[in-house]
Write an enzyme that holds these catalytic residues in place. Structure first.
Site, PDB file in Angstrom:
ATOM      1  N   CYS A 121     -11.136  -2.909  -0.150  1.00  0.00           N
ATOM      2  CA  CYS A 121     -11.042  -1.920   0.919  1.00  0.00           C
ATOM      3  C   CYS A 121     -11.466  -0.512   0.497  1.00  0.00           C
ATOM      4  CB  CYS A 121      -9.624  -1.941   1.485  1.00  0.00           C
ATOM      5  SG  CYS A 121      -9.492  -1.231   3.150  1.00  0.00           S
ATOM      6  N   GLU A 127      -7.758  -8.462   2.539  1.00  0.00           N
ATOM      7  CA  GLU A 127      -6.703  -7.739   1.827  1.00  0.00           C
ATOM      8  C   GLU A 127      -5.368  -7.974   2.539  1.00  0.00           C
ATOM      9  OE1 GLU A 127      -5.758  -3.037   0.684  1.00  0.00           O
ATOM     10  OE2 GLU A 127      -7.136  -3.532   2.311  1.00  0.00           O
ATOM     11  N   LYS A 164      -5.926  -3.512  -7.023  1.00  0.00           N
ATOM     12  CA  LYS A 164      -6.609  -2.366  -6.414  1.00  0.00           C
ATOM     13  C   LYS A 164      -6.323  -1.068  -7.171  1.00  0.00           C
ATOM     14  CE  LYS A 164      -6.960  -0.308  -1.753  1.00  0.00           C
ATOM     15  NZ  LYS A 164      -6.398  -0.409  -0.378  1.00  0.00           N
TER      16      LYS A 164
END
Length: 266
Positions: free
Chosen positions: A151, A44, A114
């Site tokens: 994440c 990321e 995300k």
């Protein structure tokens, strides 16, 4: 096409300069090719680590040039590459935190923005990032259906179930997972749990250095660790077997047993 798919995870330090990160990508992608990988994953925020004078929105102005650089690299070496990218959003003060997939022909094969922003433990991602508004899609690599998460998504099992019900056999999780009390335990436990409960491979590629803990890892569909890294920079290589996925799902058919008539998956 053989049963085994070799995947490389490039556990690297976050750096603020996109040009420097392109050079890191070149070295790691070439190493991955030498070690037999056809797919290489970067963490990321790989494009550039943000800071006080480098907001995600500012960095996102260079997204096209960085994407072009990664596409050229993927095409030259002939690998599929997954990496963190900043993209402009409708809010000029905030950017999308994106995982991009570039194929060996240099074309963009997938993109996931995300959806779960990390507003916890004294971090406020929503101050500088815009959440995505769509679940991740499946992309195919050499016949293997692959899903993406980023994440903090790891703490939301419904996202992974969504992908599993749509056929994913490998989940790739580019991350910038922080160090901290029990944080490394959370990271590895959740990667393993997502693998076990969905009978899929999970591959978590994390940043290292500074505030980040490293510890990239790959777990198989039965939760067996097949590759793991320490806290330093490392190129981690693991093999994915579709035959293994099918074998585990015959022995432990939890996806088939799911009561989707009672519990909606989305």
């Amino acid at each position: 096409m053989g049963d085994l798919l070799t995947v490389a995870l490039a556990q690297v330090q976050g750096r603020p300069d996109p040009a420097e990160n392109l050079e890191t990508a070149r070295n790691r992608v070439e190493e991955a090719a030498r070690r037999g990988a056809s797919l290489v994953v970067f963490p990321e925020m790989f494009m550039a680590l943000p800071g006080k004078d480098r907001s995600p929105a500012l960095l996102a102005r260079e997204s096209d040039s960085f994407l072009d650089g990664m596409a050229g690299l993927a095409r030259r070496v002939g690998l599929t590459v997954v990496f963190g990218l900043w993209e402009p959003s409708d809010d000029p003060e905030r950017a999308y935190n994106t995982a991009a997939v570039v194929g060996p022909d240099g074309t963009l094969r997938g993109r996931y923005r995300k959806v779960h922003l990390f507003d916890a433990l004294n971090v406020q991602e929503s101050e500088t990032m815009t959440p995505g508004n769509a679940p991740p899609e499946i992309f195919l690599h050499r016949g293997v259906p692959i899903g993406l998460a980023i994440c903090y998504d790891l703490r939301f099992p419904e996202l992974f179930r969504h992908l599993a019900f749509r056929g994913a056999e490998l989940m790739i999780v580019p991350s910038a997972w922080y160090q901290g009390i029990l944080k490394e335990d959370h990271w590895l436990t959740l990667l393993r749990a997502r693998a076990i409960e969905n009978t899929v491979y999970t591959a978590g590629c994390n940043l290292t250095g500074g505030a980040f803990c490293g510890r990239s890892a790959v777990f198989d569909p039965f939760g067996v660790p097949i590759a793991s890294a320490g806290e330093g920079e490392e190129l981690l290589v693991g093999q994915i077997s579709r035959r293994r996925v099918a074998q585990v799902r015959r022995r432990l058919p939890t996806l088939a047993h799911g009561r989707r008539d009672l519990f909606r998956d989305e």
